[in-house]
Write a protein that holds these residues in place. Structure first.
Motif, short mmCIF file in Angstrom:
data_model
loop_
_atom_site.label_atom_id
_atom_site.label_comp_id
_atom_site.label_asym_id
_atom_site.label_seq_id
_atom_site.Cartn_x
_atom_site.Cartn_y
_atom_site.Cartn_z
N UNK A 189 51.01 44.68 35.73
CA UNK A 189 51.50 43.57 34.90
C UNK A 189 50.34 42.86 34.24
N UNK A 190 49.27 42.64 34.98
CA UNK A 190 48.06 42.02 34.41
C UNK A 190 47.50 42.90 33.30
N UNK A 191 47.47 44.20 33.53
CA UNK A 191 46.97 45.12 32.51
C UNK A 191 47.80 45.06 31.24
N UNK A 192 49.12 44.96 31.39
CA UNK A 192 49.99 44.89 30.20
C UNK A 192 49.75 43.60 29.43
N UNK A 193 49.59 42.48 30.13
CA UNK A 193 49.30 41.23 29.44
C UNK A 193 47.89 41.24 28.84
N UNK A 194 46.96 41.93 29.49
CA UNK A 194 45.62 42.08 28.91
C UNK A 194 45.69 42.88 27.61
N UNK A 195 46.47 43.95 27.64
CA UNK A 195 46.66 44.73 26.41
C UNK A 195 47.24 43.85 25.31
#
Length: 598
Positions: A189-195
């Motif tokens: 989820x953090x990776x998706x928001x980082x993207x």
């Protein structure tokens, strides 16, 4: 020394740094951190099922005191597969330390790959050592023993590398997103928001310069995100479909909610407040490092531009370096703004965001964003060091000195930081050996609340239950309180070739009795009585399976787990996604070779 030999030596330095960082664990014993029990039991469960012939475990039979839970269906598989594989080749006392060392080494390699594109090999090696031994990484490794989150931190540099490349590749974004989802759901989820955040920042800057390139960039990010999810469909699709059958909301307990875990919050729990102090100090330190490095790089860049314009001869080398600086100049403000957003998300002022943004509440702890912030901070620091070295020219430090500095950082962080500040002691029953012995003895282990099937109450579940027993009512217990003597009502399980099958041959003394099986009902389990499948079973508050015996005499009761349609469809979609990723990677490789040849 050739470039290849130099790089191999740099990789060796990174391996040594990882070894130094975990050396306290090897010398003084493993750390029994917060999630130590959960991961250790998952490794033991998966390893036991592999030895029993189950290649893709779904149901954790020993969980919930041998009543089972679908933890291996819902928990991302990469970390528990790695842990289970290590148990097959190493003594149990080495497994957790080896896992930590391997993940730290992998994190160093991915950070080296990210930084090496923008800097020299020496700076990249220093950055790799600093990243694998950064405070948040060791906080996860020693204090929390959050092994899946620790492994997910190894993919954060790959995600940043994919987002910041001069020419973004759809398949590279897909690989980073897929690895995150396969490792740890909160980190994904953090990776998706980082993207979303880093991609949006770079897109805005690109839009002002070249709208066509900006559109291609947005398309690559969207395609990579979708392709990454497609490649993980074998895990994500069953999780999405079957999540309604478990009590996921039980993961959001009072001290595991975002509003209880902002910077320097106080919950009244002394132990948890200590965790909040550590995470808060680490968060402030990492964000300050990022912002200061970004400001310093900007000032150094100004001096570099002035030096460039003062030269009478602008050779090709200088022009190439200036082009590289222009590419970095796009990343610097984007990463600096991202760091400011991270510190905002760590404060209580961001409460509306945590309640509104999709799936963000399931992160539980806002400071989990530090897993990607650590990579951002180290990258900005490395770019600042590289810029300083360029200003010094021939007097810049050789890569051997920088590599040595990286080893020193890892050693100091491991022994003085992690070992003294983060290490957790072990109670008598929490140690690896006692847990391993209890597992081998068949005692089972505690349930995971968020994986409890809907309708089951963990407080109603008794421990040390037999495999099955005959009861006069559907809610009967095997201790004689319902009038049935234990010795006469216990039913042994029949041995079957497939460990997922539970078969019982029972002789009902009178009609209208029940066979209660120590197995919680869940989607995928099929109950057969005398060859006929039963679709409606009596309710029990503990979630166990109660099979009505409608007539006196012998009966054959079978519980068989079969893969559901969503699991088969997810596997098929993953094969398609993997094929697309491989095809795109090969096409990019052929294009690169053609460009080099021309």
């Amino acid at each position: 020394m050739t470039a290849r030999t130099q790089r191999l030596i740099q990789y060796l330095v990174i391996a040594l740094a990882a070894l130094v960082a975990v050396l306290p664990l090897a010398l003084y014993g493993y750390s029994c951190g917060h999630d130590f029990d959960f991961h250790l039991r998952s490794w033991m469960e998966a390893s036991a099922q592999w030895h029993g012939g189950v290649l893709k475990p779904v149901w954790a039979f020993h969980a919930a005191w041998n009543a089972g839970e679908p933890r291996l269906l819902f928990y991302p598989p990469l970390s528990w597969i790695t842990g289970a594989l290590l148990t097959s080749v190493l003594p149990w006392t080495w497994v957790s330390t080896t896992f930590t060392g391997l993940v730290l080494f992998l994190s160093g390699l991915t950070m080296h790959r990210l930084v090496r594109r923008w800097t020299t090999g020496g700076v990249a090696t220093l950055a790799a050592c600093a990243y694998l031994a950064n405070p948040y990484m060791l906080f996860c490794a020693y204090e929390r023993t959050a092994y899946a989150e620790l492994m997910a931190a190894a993919w954060m540099p790959l995600l940043l590398a994919a987002l910041l490349r001069p020419r973004v590749s759809t398949w590279r974004v897909a690989v980073a997103i897929a690895l995150l989802w396969l490792t740890n759901a909160p980190a994904a989820v953090i990776g998706c928001y980082t993207l979303l955040l880093v991609g949006a920042g770079r897109l805005i800057l690109m839009w002002r310069r070249d709208r066509a390139a900006a559109k291609n960039y947005a398309g690559a990010l969207a395609g990579g995100f979708a392709l990454g999810l497609l490649a993980d469909a074998f895990y994500l699709l069953p999780m999405a479909v079957e999540r309604k059958y478990v009590q996921l909301n039980l993961a959001i307990v009072p001290n595991a909610r975002p509003d209880a875990n902002y910077l320097f919050s106080h919950t009244g729990d002394e132990f948890h407040d200590g965790v909040l102090v550590h995470s808060s100090l680490i968060g402030i330190g990492l964000v300050v490092l990022a912002v200061v490095s970004a400001i310093a790089w900007t000032l150094l860049q100004k001096r570099r531009v002035e030096s460039f314009h003062s030269m009478h001869r602008r050779d090709a080398t200088m022009l190439m370096e200036r082009g590289r600086s222009d590419a970095v100049a796009i990343a610097i403000p984007v990463l600096a703004i991202f760091s400011v957003l991270v510190i905002f998300l760590l404060t209580r002022f961001s409460a509306p965001v945590w309640h509104i943004a999709p799936e963000l509440v399931f992160l539980q702890f806002p400071w989990r964003f530090l897993s990607v912030q650590a990579a951002v901070s180290i990258l900005l620091l490395a770019l600042c060091i590289e810029r300083l070295g360029e200003l010094r020219g021939a007097s810049r430090m050789p890569w051997q000195v920088l590599a040595g500095a990286g080893l020193c950082i890892a050693g100091l962080a491991g022994f003085l930081g992690a070992n003294t500040g983060f290490r957790q002691g072990c109670d008598d029953e929490e140690g690896l050996t006692p847990q391993r012995m209890a597992f081998a003895h068949g005692d089972g282990f505690e349930q995971t609340d968020e994986y409890t099937p809907v309708g089951a109450n963990n407080e109603s579940l008794a421990i040390h239950l037999p495999a099955a027993w005959i009861a006069t009512t559907a809610t009967g217990v095997p201790d004689g309180r319902n009038g049935e003597p234990t010795a006469k009502t216990l039913v042994p399980r029949e041995e079957t070739p497939h460990p997922d099958d539970l078969v019982f041959n029972v002789n009902a003394p009178v009609p209208s009795q029940f066979l209660v099986i120590r197995m919680r009902s869940f989607r995928g389990w099929h109950v057969l009585r005398d060859g006929a499948e039963l679709t409606a079973l009596p309710y029990r508050s503990d979630g166990l399976t109660a099979v009505p015996l409608n007539s006196a005499g012998p009966h054959r009761v079978e519980l068989r787990y079969r893969r559901t349609a969503d699991q088969w469809l997810g596997a098929l979609l993953s094969l398609v996604g993997l094929g697309v990723v491989i095809g795109l990677a090969k096409r990019e490789s052929r294009s690169s070779r053609r460009l080099i040849s021309t």
